[in-house]
Design a protein around this motif. Sequence first.
Motif, PDB file in Angstrom:
ATOM      1  N   GLU A 107      54.936  51.920  57.834  1.00 26.62           N
ATOM      2  CA  GLU A 107      55.434  53.288  57.791  1.00 26.62           C
ATOM      3  C   GLU A 107      54.518  54.200  56.977  1.00 26.62           C
ATOM      4  OE1 GLU A 107      60.251  52.285  57.895  1.00 26.62           O
ATOM      5  OE2 GLU A 107      59.335  53.157  56.102  1.00 26.62           O
ATOM      6  N   ARG A 108      53.937  53.669  55.912  1.00 26.84           N
ATOM      7  CA  ARG A 108      53.156  54.496  54.985  1.00 26.84           C
ATOM      8  C   ARG A 108      51.676  54.117  54.942  1.00 26.84           C
ATOM      9  NH1 ARG A 108      57.564  56.224  50.493  1.00 26.84           N
ATOM     10  NH2 ARG A 108      55.746  56.547  49.153  1.00 26.84           N
ATOM     11  N   ARG A 109      51.247  53.325  55.948  1.00 29.30           N
ATOM     12  CA  ARG A 109      49.841  52.926  56.032  1.00 29.30           C
ATOM     13  C   ARG A 109      49.375  52.378  54.681  1.00 29.30           C
ATOM     14  NH1 ARG A 109      47.733  54.696  60.809  1.00 29.30           N
ATOM     15  NH2 ARG A 109      45.570  54.495  60.083  1.00 29.30           N
ATOM     16  N   GLY A 110      50.104  51.368  54.233  1.00 34.11           N
ATOM     17  CA  GLY A 110      49.898  50.829  52.904  1.00 34.11           C
ATOM     18  C   GLY A 110      48.855  49.732  52.840  1.00 34.11           C
ATOM     19  N   SER A 111      48.829  49.039  51.709  1.00 32.00           N
ATOM     20  CA  SER A 111      47.820  48.009  51.504  1.00 32.00           C
ATOM     21  C   SER A 111      48.418  46.805  50.779  1.00 32.00           C
ATOM     22  CB  SER A 111      46.632  48.557  50.715  1.00 32.00           C
ATOM     23  OG  SER A 111      47.014  48.903  49.396  1.00 32.00           O
ATOM     24  N   VAL A 112      47.762  45.674  50.994  1.00 35.75           N
ATOM     25  CA  VAL A 112      48.150  44.413  50.362  1.00 35.75           C
ATOM     26  C   VAL A 112      46.926  43.852  49.656  1.00 35.75           C
ATOM     27  CG1 VAL A 112      48.943  42.045  50.754  1.00 35.75           C
ATOM     28  CG2 VAL A 112      49.855  43.923  52.169  1.00 35.75           C
ATOM     29  N   VAL A 113      47.138  43.340  48.459  1.00 38.37           N
ATOM     30  CA  VAL A 113      46.094  42.581  47.767  1.00 38.37           C
ATOM     31  C   VAL A 113      46.666  41.204  47.461  1.00 38.37           C
ATOM     32  CG1 VAL A 113      44.513  42.436  45.831  1.00 38.37           C
ATOM     33  CG2 VAL A 113      45.145  44.684  46.747  1.00 38.37           C
ATOM     34  N   VAL A 114      46.004  40.187  47.985  1.00 39.78           N
ATOM     35  CA  VAL A 114      46.401  38.805  47.765  1.00 39.78           C
ATOM     36  C   VAL A 114      45.520  38.226  46.651  1.00 39.78           C
ATOM     37  CG1 VAL A 114      46.514  36.506  48.798  1.00 39.78           C
ATOM     38  CG2 VAL A 114      47.115  38.528  50.165  1.00 39.78           C
ATOM     39  N   VAL A 115      46.137  37.662  45.637  1.00 44.99           N
ATOM     40  CA  VAL A 115      45.379  37.046  44.551  1.00 44.99           C
ATOM     41  C   VAL A 115      45.185  35.574  44.880  1.00 44.99           C
ATOM     42  CG1 VAL A 115      45.252  36.564  42.089  1.00 44.99           C
ATOM     43  CG2 VAL A 115      46.249  38.720  42.887  1.00 44.99           C
ATOM     44  N   SER A 116      43.970  35.229  45.282  1.00 46.29           N
ATOM     45  CA  SER A 116      43.604  33.844  45.546  1.00 46.29           C
ATOM     46  C   SER A 116      42.893  33.316  44.306  1.00 46.29           C
ATOM     47  CB  SER A 116      42.725  33.741  46.802  1.00 46.29           C
ATOM     48  OG  SER A 116      42.360  32.413  47.077  1.00 46.29           O
ATOM     49  N   SER A 117      41.734  32.726  44.449  1.00 47.85           N
ATOM     50  CA  SER A 117      41.013  32.097  43.335  1.00 47.85           C
ATOM     51  C   SER A 117      39.667  31.633  43.854  1.00 47.85           C
ATOM     52  CB  SER A 117      41.818  30.891  42.831  1.00 47.85           C
ATOM     53  OG  SER A 117      41.051  30.078  41.963  1.00 47.85           O
ATOM     54  N   ILE A 118      38.733  31.373  42.947  1.00 44.80           N
ATOM     55  CA  ILE A 118      37.516  30.717  43.419  1.00 44.80           C
ATOM     56  C   ILE A 118      37.823  29.297  43.893  1.00 44.80           C
ATOM     57  CG2 ILE A 118      35.927  32.144  42.100  1.00 44.80           C
ATOM     58  CD1 ILE A 118      35.612  29.821  40.125  1.00 44.80           C
ATOM     59  N   ALA A 119      39.021  28.792  43.566  1.00 42.27           N
ATOM     60  CA  ALA A 119      39.482  27.536  44.160  1.00 42.27           C
ATOM     61  C   ALA A 119      39.795  27.708  45.639  1.00 42.27           C
ATOM     62  CB  ALA A 119      40.702  27.007  43.418  1.00 42.27           C
ATOM     63  N   GLY A 120      39.835  28.945  46.109  1.00 46.18           N
ATOM     64  CA  GLY A 120      39.963  29.220  47.534  1.00 46.18           C
ATOM     65  C   GLY A 120      38.631  29.194  48.256  1.00 46.18           C
ATOM     66  N   LEU A 121      37.552  29.026  47.494  1.00 44.24           N
ATOM     67  CA  LEU A 121      36.209  28.988  48.067  1.00 44.24           C
ATOM     68  C   LEU A 121      35.535  27.641  47.835  1.00 44.24           C
ATOM     69  CD1 LEU A 121      35.051  32.458  46.701  1.00 44.24           C
ATOM     70  CD2 LEU A 121      35.911  31.982  48.997  1.00 44.24           C
TER      71      LEU A 121
END
Length: 274
Positions: free
Chosen positions: A131-145
């Motif tokens: 509805e508001r053209r919003g945003s998401v930030v997901v906190v992963s980790s360098i353990a995700g790489l």
Amino acid sequence: MMDPGRFSGKVALVTGAGTGIGAAVSRRLVAEGAAVVLCGRREAPLRELAAELGDRAAVVAGDAAESADARAAVAEAVDRFGGLDVVVANAGGHRPGTALETGDDDWHYTLRINLDTAFVTVREALPRLMERRGSVVVVSSIAGLFAGPGVAGYVTTKHALIGLTRSLARDYGRHGVRVNAVCPGWVRTPMADEEMDALGEMHGIDREAAYALATKDVPLRRAAESDEIAAVVTFLASGDASAMTGSVVVADCGATCVDLPTLAFEPPHPEVAP
């Protein structure tokens, strides 16, 4: 640099908001003009933070992996503040263990606390974000790489968060929703302090010496502070990052730029104070 008006009129929902990175992100969002719904399983630290932040902070104590609790947090954002523009999927944790050391309960716990919390919260928030053209930030980790030792569940779920980020970005960009991930390295948080205490016990050293040991091969020779990660998160959530979606941003004091097989070739040099 802090921009007091960058999130003026915006509403954010932060999971795992009571301490560490989540609390730092919440403080920065409010300082830059947002209203924030603080979500977490432990009510006491949420209430303490809300008292600090004032009337632009609301508390929803619950489990972000539970659909009903996630819906309640989204409803609080809409009913109290008028809508929802930003979701920061920060809730997480781990139980150590290699694959053979990880029982079914530990495996399911790690999936739930890291992956389900992000998926369920974002899924429940998406109609409002569209509805508001919003945003998401997901906190992963360098353990995700990369893979650290003896944390099979944590490594697996943090990798999965990057897949979730890219899938969401692909499917909902056409609806104006941006989704990006942040991969911190060591950050001074209560959870990291516990891990440093365990490392210190192994080596007979105190917490500060353990942080120094854990970061001795990191270019900046230190762990990040929660406020430094919050600055990256809020940038990605803001209009300043309007062309970014599906991005994976590393904030690790340089840890992942090190070529491990070449460490043996590094010449001795005097340490320089950070």
